[in-house]
Each structure stands twice: as structure tokens, then as C-alpha cells.
Write a protein that holds these residues in place. Structure first.
Motif, PDB file in Angstrom:
ATOM      1  N   HIS A  47       0.813  -1.219   0.000  1.00 40.45           N
ATOM      2  CA  HIS A  47       0.000   0.000   0.000  1.00 40.45           C
ATOM      3  C   HIS A  47       0.848   1.271   0.000  1.00 40.45           C
ATOM      4  CE1 HIS A  47      -3.791  -2.132   0.542  1.00 40.45           C
ATOM      5  NE2 HIS A  47      -3.172  -2.899   1.435  1.00 40.45           N
ATOM      6  N   LEU A  48       2.146   1.137   0.181  1.00 37.61           N
ATOM      7  CA  LEU A  48       3.003   2.319   0.181  1.00 37.61           C
ATOM      8  C   LEU A  48       3.181   2.884  -1.225  1.00 37.61           C
ATOM      9  CD1 LEU A  48       4.934   4.260   1.641  1.00 37.61           C
ATOM     10  CD2 LEU A  48       6.758   2.574   1.298  1.00 37.61           C
ATOM     11  N   GLY A  49       3.441   2.015  -2.198  1.00 40.40           N
ATOM     12  CA  GLY A  49       3.757   2.506  -3.537  1.00 40.40           C
ATOM     13  C   GLY A  49       2.696   2.271  -4.585  1.00 40.40           C
ATOM     14  N   LYS A  50       1.528   1.744  -4.204  1.00 42.19           N
ATOM     15  CA  LYS A  50       0.513   1.467  -5.215  1.00 42.19           C
ATOM     16  C   LYS A  50      -0.172   2.758  -5.659  1.00 42.19           C
ATOM     17  CE  LYS A  50      -3.695   0.931  -2.472  1.00 42.19           C
ATOM     18  NZ  LYS A  50      -4.874   0.101  -2.237  1.00 42.19           N
ATOM     19  N   SER A  51      -0.835   2.692  -6.816  1.00 39.98           N
ATOM     20  CA  SER A  51      -1.599   3.838  -7.304  1.00 39.98           C
ATOM     21  C   SER A  51      -2.757   4.114  -6.347  1.00 39.98           C
ATOM     22  CB  SER A  51      -2.138   3.557  -8.703  1.00 39.98           C
ATOM     23  OG  SER A  51      -1.087   3.399  -9.623  1.00 39.98           O
ATOM     24  N   GLY A  52      -2.855   5.364  -5.899  1.00 37.92           N
ATOM     25  CA  GLY A  52      -3.869   5.720  -4.915  1.00 37.92           C
ATOM     26  C   GLY A  52      -3.491   5.330  -3.508  1.00 37.92           C
ATOM     27  N   GLY A  53      -2.227   4.980  -3.277  1.00 39.64           N
ATOM     28  CA  GLY A  53      -1.767   4.554  -1.960  1.00 39.64           C
ATOM     29  C   GLY A  53      -1.325   5.707  -1.082  1.00 39.64           C
ATOM     30  N   TRP A  54      -0.438   5.399  -0.154  1.00 38.69           N
ATOM     31  CA  TRP A  54      -0.057   6.372   0.871  1.00 38.69           C
ATOM     32  C   TRP A  54       0.702   7.568   0.297  1.00 38.69           C
ATOM     33  CZ3 TRP A  54       2.149   2.042   4.531  1.00 38.69           C
ATOM     34  CH2 TRP A  54       1.082   1.254   4.983  1.00 38.69           C
ATOM     35  N   ILE A  55       1.474   7.349  -0.759  1.00 42.47           N
ATOM     36  CA  ILE A  55       2.253   8.469  -1.321  1.00 42.47           C
ATOM     37  C   ILE A  55       1.678   8.948  -2.648  1.00 42.47           C
ATOM     38  CG2 ILE A  55       4.376   7.700  -0.198  1.00 42.47           C
ATOM     39  CD1 ILE A  55       5.285   6.618  -2.920  1.00 42.47           C
ATOM     40  N   ALA A  56       0.461   8.497  -2.996  1.00 39.40           N
ATOM     41  CA  ALA A  56      -0.173   8.890  -4.261  1.00 39.40           C
ATOM     42  C   ALA A  56       0.779   8.646  -5.430  1.00 39.40           C
ATOM     43  CB  ALA A  56      -0.613  10.342  -4.220  1.00 39.40           C
ATOM     44  N   ALA A  57       1.170   7.379  -5.611  1.00 38.60           N
ATOM     45  CA  ALA A  57       2.188   7.031  -6.613  1.00 38.60           C
ATOM     46  C   ALA A  57       1.732   7.329  -8.029  1.00 38.60           C
ATOM     47  CB  ALA A  57       2.542   5.551  -6.489  1.00 38.60           C
ATOM     48  N   GLN A  58       0.410   7.420  -8.271  1.00 38.56           N
ATOM     49  CA  GLN A  58      -0.066   7.722  -9.618  1.00 38.56           C
ATOM     50  C   GLN A  58       0.389   9.104 -10.078  1.00 38.56           C
ATOM     51  OE1 GLN A  58      -1.893   7.519  -6.927  1.00 38.56           O
ATOM     52  NE2 GLN A  58      -3.585   8.983  -6.903  1.00 38.56           N
ATOM     53  N   TYR A  59       0.810   9.941  -9.128  1.00 37.79           N
ATOM     54  CA  TYR A  59       1.356  11.260  -9.481  1.00 37.79           C
ATOM     55  C   TYR A  59       2.837  11.361  -9.097  1.00 37.79           C
ATOM     56  CZ  TYR A  59      -3.627  12.313  -9.662  1.00 37.79           C
ATOM     57  OH  TYR A  59      -4.959  12.287  -9.942  1.00 37.79           O
ATOM     58  N   SER A  60       3.162  10.995  -7.852  1.00 34.19           N
ATOM     59  CA  SER A  60       4.522  11.191  -7.347  1.00 34.19           C
ATOM     60  C   SER A  60       5.546  10.284  -8.024  1.00 34.19           C
ATOM     61  CB  SER A  60       4.557  10.945  -5.831  1.00 34.19           C
ATOM     62  OG  SER A  60       4.163   9.613  -5.529  1.00 34.19           O
ATOM     63  N   ILE A  61       5.112   9.122  -8.537  1.00 33.16           N
ATOM     64  CA  ILE A  61       6.038   8.194  -9.188  1.00 33.16           C
ATOM     65  C   ILE A  61       5.801   8.147 -10.696  1.00 33.16           C
ATOM     66  CG2 ILE A  61       6.840   5.816  -9.320  1.00 33.16           C
ATOM     67  CD1 ILE A  61       7.625   7.161  -6.750  1.00 33.16           C
ATOM     68  N   ILE A  62       4.573   7.900 -11.101  1.00 32.14           N
ATOM     69  CA  ILE A  62       4.264   7.656 -12.509  1.00 32.14           C
ATOM     70  C   ILE A  62       4.534   8.887 -13.366  1.00 32.14           C
ATOM     71  CG2 ILE A  62       2.452   6.965 -14.124  1.00 32.14           C
ATOM     72  CD1 ILE A  62       3.462   4.778 -12.210  1.00 32.14           C
ATOM     73  N   TYR A  63       4.372  10.081 -12.806  1.00 32.33           N
ATOM     74  CA  TYR A  63       4.622  11.293 -13.582  1.00 32.33           C
ATOM     75  C   TYR A  63       5.988  11.906 -13.278  1.00 32.33           C
ATOM     76  CZ  TYR A  63      -0.045  11.601 -15.597  1.00 32.33           C
ATOM     77  OH  TYR A  63      -1.179  11.356 -16.321  1.00 32.33           O
ATOM     78  N   VAL A  64       6.339  11.982 -12.008  1.00 30.91           N
ATOM     79  CA  VAL A  64       7.560  12.702 -11.630  1.00 30.91           C
ATOM     80  C   VAL A  64       8.814  11.968 -12.104  1.00 30.91           C
ATOM     81  CG1 VAL A  64       8.941  13.525  -9.685  1.00 30.91           C
ATOM     82  CG2 VAL A  64       6.454  13.829  -9.666  1.00 30.91           C
ATOM     83  N   CYS A  65       8.886  10.653 -11.913  1.00 31.06           N
ATOM     84  CA  CYS A  65      10.107   9.911 -12.257  1.00 31.06           C
ATOM     85  C   CYS A  65      10.407   9.913 -13.762  1.00 31.06           C
ATOM     86  CB  CYS A  65      10.019   8.481 -11.725  1.00 31.06           C
ATOM     87  SG  CYS A  65      10.174   8.390  -9.920  1.00 31.06           S
ATOM     88  N   PRO A  66       9.440   9.607 -14.640  1.00 32.33           N
ATOM     89  CA  PRO A  66       9.750   9.728 -16.079  1.00 32.33           C
ATOM     90  C   PRO A  66      10.102  11.157 -16.480  1.00 32.33           C
ATOM     91  CG  PRO A  66       7.777   8.410 -15.763  1.00 32.33           C
ATOM     92  CD  PRO A  66       8.104   9.016 -14.434  1.00 32.33           C
ATOM     93  N   ALA A  67       9.452  12.140 -15.860  1.00 31.50           N
ATOM     94  CA  ALA A  67       9.778  13.528 -16.183  1.00 31.50           C
ATOM     95  C   ALA A  67      11.226  13.858 -15.830  1.00 31.50           C
ATOM     96  CB  ALA A  67       8.827  14.465 -15.440  1.00 31.50           C
ATOM     97  N   LEU A  68      11.697  13.361 -14.701  1.00 33.17           N
ATOM     98  CA  LEU A  68      13.092  13.594 -14.312  1.00 33.17           C
ATOM     99  C   LEU A  68      14.059  12.871 -15.240  1.00 33.17           C
ATOM    100  CD1 LEU A  68      12.767  13.371 -10.421  1.00 33.17           C
ATOM    101  CD2 LEU A  68      13.177  15.419 -11.795  1.00 33.17           C
ATOM    102  N   ILE A  69      13.682  11.682 -15.732  1.00 33.71           N
ATOM    103  CA  ILE A  69      14.535  10.957 -16.673  1.00 33.71           C
ATOM    104  C   ILE A  69      14.726  11.762 -17.952  1.00 33.71           C
ATOM    105  CG2 ILE A  69      14.648   8.924 -18.170  1.00 33.71           C
ATOM    106  CD1 ILE A  69      13.368   7.312 -15.913  1.00 33.71           C
ATOM    107  N   PHE A  70      13.642  12.316 -18.490  1.00 35.54           N
ATOM    108  CA  PHE A  70      13.747  13.072 -19.737  1.00 35.54           C
ATOM    109  C   PHE A  70      14.328  14.461 -19.503  1.00 35.54           C
ATOM    110  CE2 PHE A  70      10.927   9.740 -21.142  1.00 35.54           C
ATOM    111  CZ  PHE A  70      11.375   9.507 -22.426  1.00 35.54           C
ATOM    112  N   PHE A  71      14.175  14.997 -18.315  1.00 38.59           N
ATOM    113  CA  PHE A  71      14.838  16.263 -17.994  1.00 38.59           C
ATOM    114  C   PHE A  71      16.356  16.084 -18.009  1.00 38.59           C
ATOM    115  CE2 PHE A  71      16.674  19.008 -14.639  1.00 38.59           C
ATOM    116  CZ  PHE A  71      16.469  20.238 -15.239  1.00 38.59           C
ATOM    117  N   ILE A  72      16.828  14.971 -17.452  1.00 42.67           N
ATOM    118  CA  ILE A  72      18.263  14.672 -17.479  1.00 42.67           C
ATOM    119  C   ILE A  72      18.734  14.455 -18.915  1.00 42.67           C
ATOM    120  CG2 ILE A  72      19.981  12.941 -16.813  1.00 42.67           C
ATOM    121  CD1 ILE A  72      18.434  12.600 -14.192  1.00 42.67           C
TER     122      ILE A  72
END
Length: 448
Positions: A47-72
Motif C-alpha cells: 500500500h506504500l507505492g501502489k496507485s492511490g496509496g499512501w504516497i499517491a504514486a499515480q502522481y509522485s512516481i508515474i509522472y515525476v520519475c519519467p519527467a526527471l529521466i527526460f529532464f536529465i
């Protein structure tokens, strides 16, 4: 005798191993080790990293991490190289045709054969997931990371990833509908015509805009505004390594969602074995067939110039071949969820667990794909070394020629300046040429 000597050679090699060798091996395989830890955390705390979980991974992971990859990627990629690579139409055609039509055809053939076997232990949802897997585009982040690590043409990979995901809302539903219309045995998993495709289009273009175009553009702007500062930061802090870390976070979130819904627990051992074997076999088959298409044609030559020109269309150098080899076999889970939601929006009989089971082939393929891609990086890096050295020598020779040309030009300018200075000194000592008396002729002397 040769076979009997193999164990002895292995024992000799093991005896020669030192702690430094073991340490270097562990450090080199840090990506796979961290990925295993991430999967373990996803299993223990789903439940920590799932979509809609404790850290809202559908935004904090699914969007932020690919964006940082392409920013680099935007920070570290030369703009001229990116523009020049965009004009390489041969790579675009070969990569996209093989990525969509070639791979999806083989996924369908194996899925259809398993469906016709009528094995009650094989879940139809899993077989349907294989077709969805074959029709999904190439991955958004991992291809760029691994191509750069393997010293391939990662600018080409970045462009192929963008093109493939732009084509996905049109090609993926069409291919899935065509393949699943082959038999009524697909049952409720056959998507209805005119499903919620607007949701798919909106999700895909929003994801591409926020995770690819905007961060890539910002990175390119910063690179061109502060080139020296960006280069110093990239070399000092090794920012390319962070792309691999962000990729691990994406996979951690994906596995967390699957463990949270219990999709893996509902899968039979036969279905799991089938998924693993098919994923393993198809990935390496696509990789080697891509190598044959892009490099095998270099050894074939026809006297007929038209046939030879056709073969020449599929001939690429090693750096471009590495890019295509990472694009063609790869499939992304990032568009799996919006694709499934769009195709089965009007199917009330398909539960959330069944939707997660549809994603299992995609997820397991992704984890095997990451392991195989990571292990192939050092192989490709050694393979391309000769072209890199040749390109380096050519660049050094070109720089040396330019330097000689500049030095010859500067010496010519110096000679001209020195000649003009000598003339000026002469004029100051004896006066200008116009003030000198003309040569006196003999006749003039006699007249005087």
C-alpha cells in the motif's frame, strides 16, 4: 576431452578470483540488486507505492520519475545531435514497424495457440494480456537509460520512444481489436467497439506532455543557456546515474499495485510458468532478430542495384543498431492501465482483479526485460568500442587538420603584416617611392 576440461577451467577461474573482483561485480550489478530490494519492499508493504496509496504514486512516481529521466536527457544531449537524429527516417520506419507489427504478430500467434489448446489451467485473462502486451508501445524511460549506458545512439531512442507513444492511441486499439476478433473463445475480453478511447487519448497525451515534452524542452533550454555550468554539474554529480534510480522507483510502484490487488495470488502455477517462459523466449527472439535485420544485411550484396538498395535500407551502424535493439523488444507498462481502462470501460463483468490479471504479462515482461537489458549493456558497450575509437580518431584528425589550417592562415597573415611593416619602415627611412627622382636617361645627360 574438451568437455572434461571445462570444470577444471571453471575451478581455476574461481581460484583466481579475488575479493576485489567480487566487489567490482557486486557494484556493477547494483541496478538488479536494488530492483530486487524494491520488489521485496513492494511485496511487504504494497500500500506504500501502489496507485492511490499512501504516497499517491499515480502522481509522485508515474509522472515525476519519467519527467526527471527526460529532464536529465535534455540536460545531457546536444541539441544539434537531437535535430540531426530526427531526420533519420530509416531508423523511424524500421523501429516502428518492428515494434508494433512484428512483435504483436508473434505475441498473438503464441497466445492463440495456447487458447486453442483448451487447457483449463491457463487463464484466458492472461492470454488476453499477452495480446495487450504485444500491442503496447515501447517503454518511455528504460530504453533511454540503457541505450545511453550501452553507448548507443540514445538520441534516436528518445525520438523512437516519443513517436511510438504518439502512435499508440491509434495503433494499439486497432491491433488489439483485429487480433481478438480471431475467435469467440476470447469471450468477454474482446473489447467493445468505440470503447472509452477518449480517456485513452487524453491520458496518453497528458502523460507524454508532462513526462516527455516539457521536461525535455526545459532541459534543452537550460543546456543552451548555461552550457558550461550544466556540463560541470553533469560530470561532477554523475546525473545520468539518477535515471536508473528513477526507473527502479517506477517498477516498485508497478509491483506494489499488483501485490495490493492480489493479482499474483489468483494466478495458477501453470499460467505463471507460461508467462515467464513466453516472456523470456520472445524477448531474446526479438533482440536477435533485430540484430539480424539491422546488421546481417551488411554481409549480403547483390549485383542488382535495386535489390542492393533495398538491403541498404536496413543497414545501420552499431550505435544505431543498439538503439533499435532496445526499442523493438521493449514494452511499457506505463500505458497498460489507461489502455485497459479504455478498452474495458463498458465491460461491467470484468472486475478490478481481472484487470490486474490482464496486466500481469506486461509487468512480468517488464521485470525480465529490465534484467535482460541491464545484463546486455556491457556486451553492447564492448561491441561498439571499435566504432567509438574510429570516431574518436576521426574527430582528432579533423581537429588537427583545422588547427593546421588555422595556423597556416595565421602565419600567412603574419607574413603579410610583417611585409607591410617592413615597407612602412623603408618608407620612413628613404621616403615614399613617389618622392624619389626617376632614373636619368643618357639622352637627358647629354642635353644638360
Amino acid at each position: 576431452m574438451a568437455i572434461k576440461e571445462v570444470p577444471a577451467k571453471v575451478k581455476t577461474y574461481i581460484k583466481r578470483l579475488t575479493w576485489r573482483d567480487v566487489r567490482n561485480f557486486v557494484i556493477d550489478q547494483w541496478f538488479l540488486e536494488c530492483l530486487g530490494i524494491a520488489i521485496l519492499i513492494a511485496y511487504l508493504v504494497p500500500h506504500l507505492g501502489k496507485s492511490g496509496g499512501w504516497i499517491a504514486a499515480q502522481y509522485s512516481i508515474i509522472y515525476v520519475c519519467p519527467a526527471l529521466i527526460f529532464f536529465i536527457s535534455g540536460l545531457t544531449m546536444d541539441t544539434k545531435v537531437l535535430i540531426r537524429t530526427a531526420a533519420l527516417y530509416r531508423i523511424h520506419l524500421v523501429a516502428q514497424i518492428m515494434s508494433y507489427l512484428y512483435t504483436s504478430m508473434f505475441f498473438f500467434v503464441f497466445s492463440y495457440a495456447a487458447l486453442m489448446a483448451n487447457d483449463k489451467h491457463i487463464n484466458v485473462a492472461v492470454l488476453s494480456g499477452f495480446i495487450l502486451l504485444g500491442c503496447t508501445p515501447t517503454t518511455i524511460g528504460s530504453n533511454v537509460v540503457f541505450t545511453r549506458s550501452a553507448h548507443g545512439n540514445h538520441a534516436a531512442t528518445l525520438i523512437e520512444v516519443t513517436i511510438a507513444n504518439l502512435l499508440s492511441p491509434v495503433l494499439s486499439p486497432a491491433l488489439i481489436g483485429m487480433y481478438m476478433s480471431s475467435s469467440d473463445k476470447w469471450g468477454e475480453f474482446r473489447p467493445s467497439s468505440g470503447g472509452g478511447y477518449q480517456v485513452l487519448y487524453r491520458s496518453v497525451f497528458k502523460q507524454l506532455g508532462l513526462t516527455v515534452f516539457v521536461p525535455l524542452f526545459v532541459g534543452q533550454v537550460l543546456r543552451n543557456i548555461a552550457t558550461k555550468q550544466v556540463k560541470w554539474i553533469a560530470d561532477k554529480f554523475k546525473i545520468n546515474k539518477f535515471s536508473s534510480v528513477f526507473l527502479i522507483l517506477i517498477m516498485w510502484s508497478t509491483f506494489s499495485s499488483c501485490f495490493a490487488t492480489g493479482a499474483f495470488a489468483a494466478l495458477s502455477p501453470q499460467s505463471t510458468g507460461l508467462v515467464l517462459m513466453m516472456d523470456f523466449g520472445l524477448y531474446w527472439f526479438f533482440l536477435f532478430s533485430t540484430l539480424v535485420v539491422t546488421r546481417g544485411s551488411r554481409k549480403l550484396h547483390f549485383k542488382n542495384k535495386y535489390l542492393d538498395s533495398v538491403l541498404n535500407f536496413f543497414r545501420f551502424d552499431k550505435r544505431d543498431t543498439i538503439a533499435i535493439c532496445y526499442v523493438v523488444p521493449a514494452k511499457t507498462p506505463a500505458l497498460g492501465v489507461p489502455l485497459i481502462n479504455a478498452l474495458y470501460a463498458n465491460h461491467s463483468g470484468i472486475s478490478d482483479q481481472m484487470k490486474q490479471m490482464l496486466q500481469i504479462p506486461i509487468i512480468l515482461y517488464q521485470i525480465e526485460q529490465l534484467c535482460f537489458s541491464s545484463s546486455s549493456v556491457p556486451v553492447f558497450r564492448r561491441w561498439v568500442r571499435d566504432e567509438e575509437e574510429a570516431a574518436k580518431l576521426e574527430a582528432e584528425e579533423k581537429a588537427r587538420t583545422e588547427q593546421l589550417r588555422e595556423s597556416s592562415n595565421s602565419s600567412s597573415i603574419t607574413e603579410v603584416a610583417r611585409s607591410e611593416a617592413d615597407d612602412q619602415i623603408t618608407d620612413e627611412l628613404v621616403g615614399p617611392e613617389e618622392s624619389h627622382p626617376k632614373d636619368v636617361r643618357v639622352g637627358d645627360v647629354e642635353k644638360q
